[in-house]
Design a protein around this motif. Sequence first.
Motif, PDB file in Angstrom:
ATOM      1  N   ALA A 113       0.817  -1.215   0.000  1.00 28.33           N
ATOM      2  CA  ALA A 113       0.000   0.000   0.000  1.00 28.33           C
ATOM      3  C   ALA A 113       0.850   1.265   0.000  1.00 28.33           C
ATOM      4  N   ASP A 114       2.100   1.150   0.453  1.00 23.79           N
ATOM      5  CA  ASP A 114       2.990   2.316   0.485  1.00 23.79           C
ATOM      6  C   ASP A 114       3.697   2.542  -0.845  1.00 23.79           C
ATOM      7  N   GLU A 115       3.467   1.680  -1.824  1.00 21.89           N
ATOM      8  CA  GLU A 115       4.101   1.817  -3.137  1.00 21.89           C
ATOM      9  C   GLU A 115       3.104   2.398  -4.147  1.00 21.89           C
ATOM     10  N   THR A 116       3.598   3.227  -5.051  1.00 19.14           N
ATOM     11  CA  THR A 116       2.794   3.719  -6.165  1.00 19.14           C
ATOM     12  C   THR A 116       3.178   2.908  -7.394  1.00 19.14           C
ATOM     13  N   VAL A 117       2.443   1.840  -7.642  1.00 13.46           N
ATOM     14  CA  VAL A 117       2.771   0.947  -8.751  1.00 13.46           C
ATOM     15  C   VAL A 117       2.309   1.591 -10.052  1.00 13.46           C
ATOM     16  N   GLU A 118       3.272   1.966 -10.874  1.00 11.88           N
ATOM     17  CA  GLU A 118       2.986   2.635 -12.146  1.00 11.88           C
ATOM     18  C   GLU A 118       3.074   1.697 -13.339  1.00 11.88           C
ATOM     19  N   VAL A 119       3.799   0.608 -13.171  1.00 12.75           N
ATOM     20  CA  VAL A 119       3.954  -0.389 -14.224  1.00 12.75           C
ATOM     21  C   VAL A 119       3.686  -1.759 -13.613  1.00 12.75           C
ATOM     22  N   LEU A 120       2.841  -2.549 -14.263  1.00 18.22           N
ATOM     23  CA  LEU A 120       2.556  -3.908 -13.818  1.00 18.22           C
ATOM     24  C   LEU A 120       2.904  -4.864 -14.940  1.00 18.22           C
ATOM     25  N   VAL A 121       3.852  -5.757 -14.673  1.00 15.96           N
ATOM     26  CA  VAL A 121       4.245  -6.776 -15.651  1.00 15.96           C
ATOM     27  C   VAL A 121       3.780  -8.123 -15.133  1.00 15.96           C
ATOM     28  N   VAL A 127      -5.744   3.972 -12.517  1.00 20.40           N
ATOM     29  CA  VAL A 127      -6.898   4.693 -13.057  1.00 20.40           C
ATOM     30  C   VAL A 127      -7.119   5.993 -12.288  1.00 20.40           C
ATOM     31  N   GLU A 128      -6.987   5.927 -10.991  1.00 22.53           N
ATOM     32  CA  GLU A 128      -7.173   7.127 -10.168  1.00 22.53           C
ATOM     33  C   GLU A 128      -6.141   8.202 -10.487  1.00 22.53           C
ATOM     34  N   ARG A 129      -4.892   7.766 -10.746  1.00 22.28           N
ATOM     35  CA  ARG A 129      -3.824   8.727 -11.055  1.00 22.28           C
ATOM     36  C   ARG A 129      -3.854   9.177 -12.506  1.00 22.28           C
ATOM     37  N   GLY A 130      -4.580   8.439 -13.346  1.00 20.81           N
ATOM     38  CA  GLY A 130      -4.666   8.795 -14.760  1.00 20.81           C
ATOM     39  C   GLY A 130      -3.448   8.425 -15.570  1.00 20.81           C
ATOM     40  N   GLU A 131      -2.691   7.419 -15.118  1.00 18.32           N
ATOM     41  CA  GLU A 131      -1.470   7.029 -15.839  1.00 18.32           C
ATOM     42  C   GLU A 131      -1.015   5.663 -15.345  1.00 18.32           C
ATOM     43  N   GLY A 132      -0.528   4.845 -16.279  1.00 18.29           N
ATOM     44  CA  GLY A 132       0.004   3.542 -15.900  1.00 18.29           C
ATOM     45  C   GLY A 132       0.192   2.656 -17.118  1.00 18.29           C
ATOM     46  N   ASP A 133       0.974   1.602 -16.930  1.00 13.74           N
ATOM     47  CA  ASP A 133       1.230   0.635 -17.994  1.00 13.74           C
ATOM     48  C   ASP A 133       1.080  -0.769 -17.446  1.00 13.74           C
ATOM     49  N   VAL A 134       0.354  -1.600 -18.176  1.00 16.23           N
ATOM     50  CA  VAL A 134       0.248  -3.024 -17.861  1.00 16.23           C
ATOM     51  C   VAL A 134       0.757  -3.802 -19.060  1.00 16.23           C
ATOM     52  N   VAL A 164      -4.538   4.668 -18.943  1.00 16.99           N
ATOM     53  CA  VAL A 164      -3.759   3.465 -18.636  1.00 16.99           C
ATOM     54  C   VAL A 164      -3.641   2.613 -19.893  1.00 16.99           C
ATOM     55  N   SER A 165      -2.407   2.250 -20.246  1.00 14.20           N
ATOM     56  CA  SER A 165      -2.155   1.422 -21.428  1.00 14.20           C
ATOM     57  C   SER A 165      -2.005  -0.039 -21.019  1.00 14.20           C
ATOM     58  N   VAL A 166      -2.693  -0.911 -21.718  1.00 12.78           N
ATOM     59  CA  VAL A 166      -2.608  -2.350 -21.467  1.00 12.78           C
ATOM     60  C   VAL A 166      -2.210  -3.029 -22.766  1.00 12.78           C
ATOM     61  N   LEU A 204       7.572  -0.021 -23.030  1.00 17.31           N
ATOM     62  CA  LEU A 204       7.318   1.072 -22.092  1.00 17.31           C
ATOM     63  C   LEU A 204       7.724   2.420 -22.668  1.00 17.31           C
ATOM     64  N   HIS A 205       8.582   2.402 -23.668  1.00 13.24           N
ATOM     65  CA  HIS A 205       9.007   3.646 -24.306  1.00 13.24           C
ATOM     66  C   HIS A 205       8.145   3.991 -25.522  1.00 13.24           C
ATOM     67  N   MET A 206       6.993   3.328 -25.630  1.00 14.21           N
ATOM     68  CA  MET A 206       6.048   3.602 -26.717  1.00 14.21           C
ATOM     69  C   MET A 206       4.715   4.013 -26.091  1.00 14.21           C
ATOM     70  N   PRO A 207       4.596   5.245 -25.608  1.00  9.60           N
ATOM     71  CA  PRO A 207       3.404   5.646 -24.850  1.00  9.60           C
ATOM     72  C   PRO A 207       2.109   5.602 -25.646  1.00  9.60           C
ATOM     73  N   GLY A 208       2.170   5.554 -26.968  1.00  6.49           N
ATOM     74  CA  GLY A 208       0.960   5.438 -27.770  1.00  6.49           C
ATOM     75  C   GLY A 208       0.513   3.997 -27.963  1.00  6.49           C
ATOM     76  N   LEU A 209       1.287   3.045 -27.477  1.00  2.26           N
ATOM     77  CA  LEU A 209       0.961   1.626 -27.652  1.00  2.26           C
ATOM     78  C   LEU A 209      -0.140   1.231 -26.674  1.00  2.26           C
TER      79      LEU A 209
END
Length: 265
Positions: free
Chosen positions: A87-95, A138-145, A186-188, A246-251
């Motif tokens: 809960a103390d981590e801000t997970v921005e990328v989930l692999v 989703v709450e932060r409006g940014e992320g990658d899965v 969020v990009s999946v 991860l370096h392709m934000p439009g993907l």
Amino acid sequence: MPTPASAFPGDRVAGRTALVTGAGSGLGRAIALALVARGARVVGVGRTQQSLEELEEAARGLSGSVRTATADVADPVAVTALAAELADETVEVLVNNAGIAGPVAPLVDVEPEDWDEVFAVNVRGTYLMCRAFLPGMVERGEGDVINLASVSGKRPLTRRTPYTASKMAVIGLTTTLAYEVGPAGVSVNSLSPGPVDGPRMHRNFALEAERTGTSYDEAEAAFVSRAALQRMLTEEEVAAAVVAMLHMPGLCAADIDLSAGMVAR
């Protein structure tokens, strides 16, 4: 509102927190180390404490950092506990890399419990991890899965129906989920590797040699001859592909084949 792609800095790895499942060995370990080497804070999740400790040791001296946690991603209770622990981590990328190969046998010889085990880890584990960690993105409006699928989900692989069916399910989960959370920024995506040189493929070649009455080398040669590059992938190549994605934000809603040319379309 989603963050526009133009707002992202050039480096989409350094400084971000990435959770990698199945991080104690194989592809998960290679992916975790590639992300740490590029300055990410990696949360490595696995089922074996010793392998996670070895990951921490291997990451020493790299530019990022590693935190590890043990969990069975197929267990809803364990995943809920993991989310509370982190809960103390801000997970921005989930692999979502955790997966098992399952039995090598004709479909009629596959036991229901073996079928269920493959789907529990490969599909339900992906679903549970997304369910636990997507709300923050989703709450932060940014992320990658990034979900690890396989080219085996899209081409015949005899005597491997539980595995191939589970990987096709991961691709279906990926594309549908992308449309659910894409509007929130969020990009999946999924990455579908071809055969990767390592213990799993060595086991498969040994079993195929036994089944066909050929040598191990002959079984391996027959398999890799299907690839344009005439070889298997390395774990490091798959890890590099994760970094590249991860370096392709439009993907988004994409499934990327990385097969050394075993799949062409």
